[in-house]
Every structure is written in structure tokens, then in C-alpha cells.
Design a protein around this motif. Structure first.
Motif, PDB file in Angstrom:
ATOM      1  N   GLY A   1       0.856  -1.172   0.000  1.00  0.00           N
ATOM      2  CA  GLY A   1       0.000   0.000   0.000  1.00  0.00           C
ATOM      3  C   GLY A   1       0.896   1.227   0.000  1.00  0.00           C
ATOM      4  O   GLY A   1       2.101   1.118   0.283  1.00  0.00           O
ATOM      5  N   PRO A   2       0.377   2.415  -0.323  1.00  0.00           N
ATOM      6  CA  PRO A   2       1.206   3.624  -0.299  1.00  0.00           C
ATOM      7  C   PRO A   2       1.897   3.846   1.038  1.00  0.00           C
ATOM      8  O   PRO A   2       3.075   4.200   1.092  1.00  0.00           O
ATOM      9  N   LEU A   3       1.183   3.625   2.152  1.00  0.00           N
ATOM     10  CA  LEU A   3       1.750   3.850   3.475  1.00  0.00           C
ATOM     11  C   LEU A   3       2.854   2.839   3.797  1.00  0.00           C
ATOM     12  O   LEU A   3       3.910   3.203   4.325  1.00  0.00           O
TER      13      LEU A   3
ATOM     14  N   VAL B   1      -7.931  -1.855   9.293  1.00  0.00           N
ATOM     15  CA  VAL B   1      -7.226  -2.969   8.659  1.00  0.00           C
ATOM     16  C   VAL B   1      -5.882  -3.222   9.332  1.00  0.00           C
ATOM     17  O   VAL B   1      -5.614  -4.296   9.861  1.00  0.00           O
ATOM     18  N   ASP B   2      -5.033  -2.224   9.310  1.00  0.00           N
ATOM     19  CA  ASP B   2      -3.659  -2.351   9.811  1.00  0.00           C
ATOM     20  C   ASP B   2      -3.111  -0.940   9.956  1.00  0.00           C
ATOM     21  O   ASP B   2      -3.501  -0.050   9.201  1.00  0.00           O
ATOM     22  N   LYS B   3      -2.218  -0.723  10.893  1.00  0.00           N
ATOM     23  CA  LYS B   3      -1.653   0.620  11.070  1.00  0.00           C
ATOM     24  C   LYS B   3      -0.754   1.033   9.915  1.00  0.00           C
ATOM     25  O   LYS B   3      -0.345   2.196   9.834  1.00  0.00           O
ATOM     26  N   LEU B   4      -0.456   0.104   9.006  1.00  0.00           N
ATOM     27  CA  LEU B   4       0.298   0.437   7.797  1.00  0.00           C
ATOM     28  C   LEU B   4      -0.598   0.434   6.554  1.00  0.00           C
ATOM     29  O   LEU B   4      -0.117   0.453   5.431  1.00  0.00           O
ATOM     30  N   SER B   5      -1.914   0.424   6.785  1.00  0.00           N
ATOM     31  CA  SER B   5      -2.867   0.481   5.677  1.00  0.00           C
ATOM     32  C   SER B   5      -3.257   1.933   5.408  1.00  0.00           C
ATOM     33  O   SER B   5      -3.619   2.661   6.329  1.00  0.00           O
ATOM     34  N   THR B   6      -3.178   2.333   4.163  1.00  0.00           N
ATOM     35  CA  THR B   6      -3.508   3.722   3.798  1.00  0.00           C
ATOM     36  C   THR B   6      -5.004   3.987   3.911  1.00  0.00           C
ATOM     37  O   THR B   6      -5.437   4.915   4.591  1.00  0.00           O
ATOM     38  N   SER B   7      -5.802   3.167   3.232  1.00  0.00           N
ATOM     39  CA  SER B   7      -7.252   3.384   3.255  1.00  0.00           C
ATOM     40  C   SER B   7      -7.899   2.801   4.504  1.00  0.00           C
ATOM     41  O   SER B   7      -8.913   3.321   4.970  1.00  0.00           O
ATOM     42  N   GLY B   8      -7.291   1.739   5.044  1.00  0.00           N
ATOM     43  CA  GLY B   8      -7.878   1.084   6.204  1.00  0.00           C
ATOM     44  C   GLY B   8      -7.418   1.647   7.528  1.00  0.00           C
ATOM     45  O   GLY B   8      -7.774   1.111   8.587  1.00  0.00           O
TER      46      GLY B   8
ATOM     47  N   LEU C   1      -4.824   5.128   7.715  1.00  0.00           N
ATOM     48  CA  LEU C   1      -4.280   6.489   7.605  1.00  0.00           C
ATOM     49  C   LEU C   1      -5.329   7.529   7.215  1.00  0.00           C
ATOM     50  O   LEU C   1      -5.469   8.560   7.890  1.00  0.00           O
ATOM     51  N   MET C   2      -6.050   7.300   6.136  1.00  0.00           N
ATOM     52  CA  MET C   2      -7.005   8.299   5.653  1.00  0.00           C
ATOM     53  C   MET C   2      -8.163   8.527   6.634  1.00  0.00           C
ATOM     54  O   MET C   2      -8.520   9.680   6.901  1.00  0.00           O
ATOM     55  N   PRO C   3      -8.758   7.476   7.214  1.00  0.00           N
ATOM     56  CA  PRO C   3      -9.782   7.726   8.234  1.00  0.00           C
ATOM     57  C   PRO C   3      -9.212   8.471   9.432  1.00  0.00           C
ATOM     58  O   PRO C   3      -9.863   9.385   9.969  1.00  0.00           O
ATOM     59  N   LEU C   4      -7.995   8.106   9.849  1.00  0.00           N
ATOM     60  CA  LEU C   4      -7.374   8.752  11.006  1.00  0.00           C
ATOM     61  C   LEU C   4      -7.202  10.253  10.771  1.00  0.00           C
ATOM     62  O   LEU C   4      -7.452  11.072  11.666  1.00  0.00           O
ATOM     63  N   ALA C   5      -6.788  10.625   9.553  1.00  0.00           N
ATOM     64  CA  ALA C   5      -6.604  12.039   9.223  1.00  0.00           C
ATOM     65  C   ALA C   5      -7.921  12.797   9.320  1.00  0.00           C
ATOM     66  O   ALA C   5      -7.975  13.926   9.836  1.00  0.00           O
TER      67      ALA C   5
END
Length: 354
Positions: free
Chosen positions: A151-153, A207-214, A216-220
Motif C-alpha cells: 500500500g502507499p503507506l 485494517v492495519d496501522k500500515l494500511s492507507t485506506s484502512g 491512515l485516511m480515516p485517522l486524518a
């Protein structure tokens, strides 16, 4: 533009020009010369050395790590046709146009050199699905794989930790016709949750702390709304894959699941989650698609062959991370700059491994 928004990127499809093909062959010959000199480390057994030795008796293996976005059985099923296609493409000879544009290309010596080149890049592919996103990153950092679906992240995490990799291509989403996708949060159709603020006090699956859509993006977006993931949810579950997050929602284990629109649409196609029993309460701005990355240690000719194989892939070949793809396009590190900035804004930059 708001620092939490990721603007869609326009990426031009890849084409090989004739003048570059002559240069490619020159690179190949230089690699073969190095191989014949015997100046190859005996301690490093990666695909780089296997390719350079040009040993017909020992078939080289390209080791490929895959982040676990889907059910393992489903990913294994999708890997099989991709493996067959890539192996066939990489084992193919140098095309007739390249031969005709090589000085003396019709001579016996050149034919022998071309045959050596074909042997040098005749490799088998070994796909390994990681148990977690972190494991695939670890493999890259430790040189245990030569290529990976990330993933990007997780790509940026691997680079931060010292992996010598570069993004090769990304899938073009079949539904948008573009090399990007969107994160989303889904809930049951009859859920009282109407907005993200309604998630407070509810159970959510990431999903995972290294998942962009699962993740990072929701967290932002949660940070923008003043929602604290550690304090404001009744339960936070990290499932390990997009399919498991959606299954947790379907089974009533959580009240909401963070995933992406591509994975959600695929679940709808299977029939597990449909617009009749689930709905989207939020989706992000576009994110550049999952990068397929390669080690910078690979021979330039092999990297070039991989690019050409992906760009020329036949219609209907499934992307093994769950995206319904319509082919691939080239990507560069700069395409993921906005994700890197988002990591910094959220203090998610890892300390490089010692």
C-alpha cells in the motif's frame, strides 16, 4: 488546499520508444560482461546474482512479497494467472524490432548474445503472502524479497526503514479509469450512524496501522473532526485485511469498518455486502493506487521487462490486492508525496531501523 486532502494525479501511460531499446541492450551486454568476469559476491544469493551468473542449470527466482489485503485463499487464486503471465512475459525473447536496430543484429555472434540474454532473465516467480503488512515491509528491509505489492503507506514505511526500492507500476481502477482509489467507512444499512461523529462510542474495525485506506485516511479525517481513536470508540479492532474488516461488520462484531471503495465493490460483486444491507457514511479524496515496488539491486533490463509486462498485461488479469483493474501505469516516488506529508502531519514517521 487542505493538507489532509490528497489530490488526484494524472499519470501518463507507459510506452517503449525504439531509441531506448538499443540502450537497453547495451545495458544487458554490460551486465553479461560483468557476469563473465566472475566478480560476483558469493555471499549474496538474491535474484540479482542469479541473473548475472547466466547459469542454465539453475533457474533464478524472483521473490515477491504481497500484503494480505484479501482472504489468503482468494489471493492465492488471483496470484496463479498473474504468475503464469509474468513468467511467460519475462522468459520471452528480445523482440524483432530490437534485434533489427542492433548493429550486426543478424549475425551469428549477436544471435548468441541475444540467446544469452534470454537465458539470463529466464526466471521463476515465488509469491509470498505476508501474515501482516509489517512482515512484508520487514522482508524488503532484510532483502528477503526482490519485489512487493504494497500500500502507499507501507511503501513509505519500507523506504524510511532503509529498503532500497522504487515504485514500478500501479493498477488502474476499472470503475474510475484512473490509477487511484478512495478510502471509505461502511456501516449496516439499518445503523443509526449517519455521520462520522456518530461513530463516537461505537466499535470500529481498521485494517492495519500500515494500511492507507484502512487506517491512515480515516485517522486524518478523525483528527480534523476532533475524534480521538484511542478515546472516543468503544472498541478498536485491527483485523489485518480489508476482507476481514468487512466480515467483522457483516457478522456484527463491529459497528463500522474502514476499508476502500475498490474492496467494498468487490464484496458487493461476491454478494456478501450489498447496498441493500450496508452503506457508505464517508469516503476520502483520491489516493494513488497500491504501488508494486522492486529492489534497486535488480538489473535494469529485468526492471524494464517487468514494466513492459505489467503495462502490456491482458484485459481481465486480476490485481492480486483486490482492485478490479483495467491495466497498469507507471508511478514514481513523487506520486506519493502527499501521503508522506500526511504521515508527517499525523506523527506517523517511524524511526529508521538500526
Amino acid at each position: 488546499m487542505n493538507k489532509f486532502l490528497v489530490a488526484p494525479l494524472l499519470i501518463v501511460r507507459y510506452r517503449l520508444f525504439s531509441k531506448n531499446r538499443v540502450w537497453i541492450l547495451a545495458v544487458i551486454m554490460a551486465l553479461l560482461t560483468t557476469a563473465c568476469s566472475g566478480k560476483v559476491s558469493e555471499n549474496n544469493h538474491s535474484v540479482v546474482d542469479n541473473v548475472s551468473t547466466n547459469n542454465k542449470q539453475k533457474l533464478s527466482t524472483l521473490r515477491i512479497g504481497v500484503v494480505p489485503t484479501e482472504n489468503p485463499i482468494e489471493q492465492e487464486r488471483m496470484i496463479k494467472p498473474l504468475k503464469e503471465y509474468l513468467e511467460q512475459s519475462l522468459r520471452g525473447g528480445i523482440d524483432s524490432e530490437l534485434q533489427s536496430k542492433t548493429p550486426g543484429g543478424q549475425g551469428r555472434q549477436k544471435r548468441q548474445e541475444i540467446q544469452k540474454t534470454e537465458n539470463a532473465i529466464a526466471i521463476s516467480l515465488d509469491f509470498q503472502i505476508g501474515k501482516s503488512y509489517q512482515q512484508v515491509v520487514d522482508w524488503l528491509v532484510q532483502d528477503k524479497v526482490d519485489m512487493a505489492y504494497l500500500g502507499p503507506l507501507s511503501y513509505l514505511e519500507a523506504v524510511d526503514r532503509g529498503a532500497k526500492i522504487e515504485p514500478l507500476v500501479a493498477a488502474i481502477d476499472k470503475h474510475t479509469g484512473e490509477p487511484w482509489y478512495r478510502a471509505c467507512i461502511i456501516v449496516k444499512q439499518d445503523s443509526p450512524i449517519k455521520t462520522l461523529k456518530d461513530l463516537k462510542g461505537k466499535r470500529i474495525a481498521f485494517v492495519d496501522k500500515l494500511s492507507t485506506s484502512g487506517y491512515l485516511m480515516p485517522l486524518a479525517t478523525f483528527k480534523k473532526l476532533g475524534i480521538d481513536e484511542k478515546r472516543d470508540f468503544a472498541q478498536v479492532l485491527y483485523t489485518g485485511s480489508h476482507s476481514k474488516s468487512m466480515s467483522a461488520l457483516e457478522d456484527g462484531i463491529v459497528d463500522a469498518a474502514a476499508t476502500n471503495t475498490s474492496s467494498y465493490l468487490k464484496e458487493q460483486k461476491i454478494g456478501n455486502l450489498t447496498p441493500h444491507n450496508t452503506r457508505v457514511v464517508w469516503q476520502s479524496t483520491p489516493i494513488v493506487n497500491f504501488p508494486i515496488v522492486v529492489s534497486k539491486k535488480l538489473p535494469p533490463e529485468l526492471i524494464q521487462r517487468l514494466k513492459q509486462a505489467f503495462i502490456s498485461s491482458p484485459e481481465g488479469l486480476e490485481d492480486i490486492l483486490g482492485i478490479e483493474s483495467a491495466g497498469y501505469t507507471l508511478v514514481t516516488p513523487s506520486d506519493y508525496t502527499s501521503i508522506e506529508q500526511l504521515r508527517k502531519d499525523l506523527n506517523l514517521i517511524s524511526v529508521p531501523a538500526k
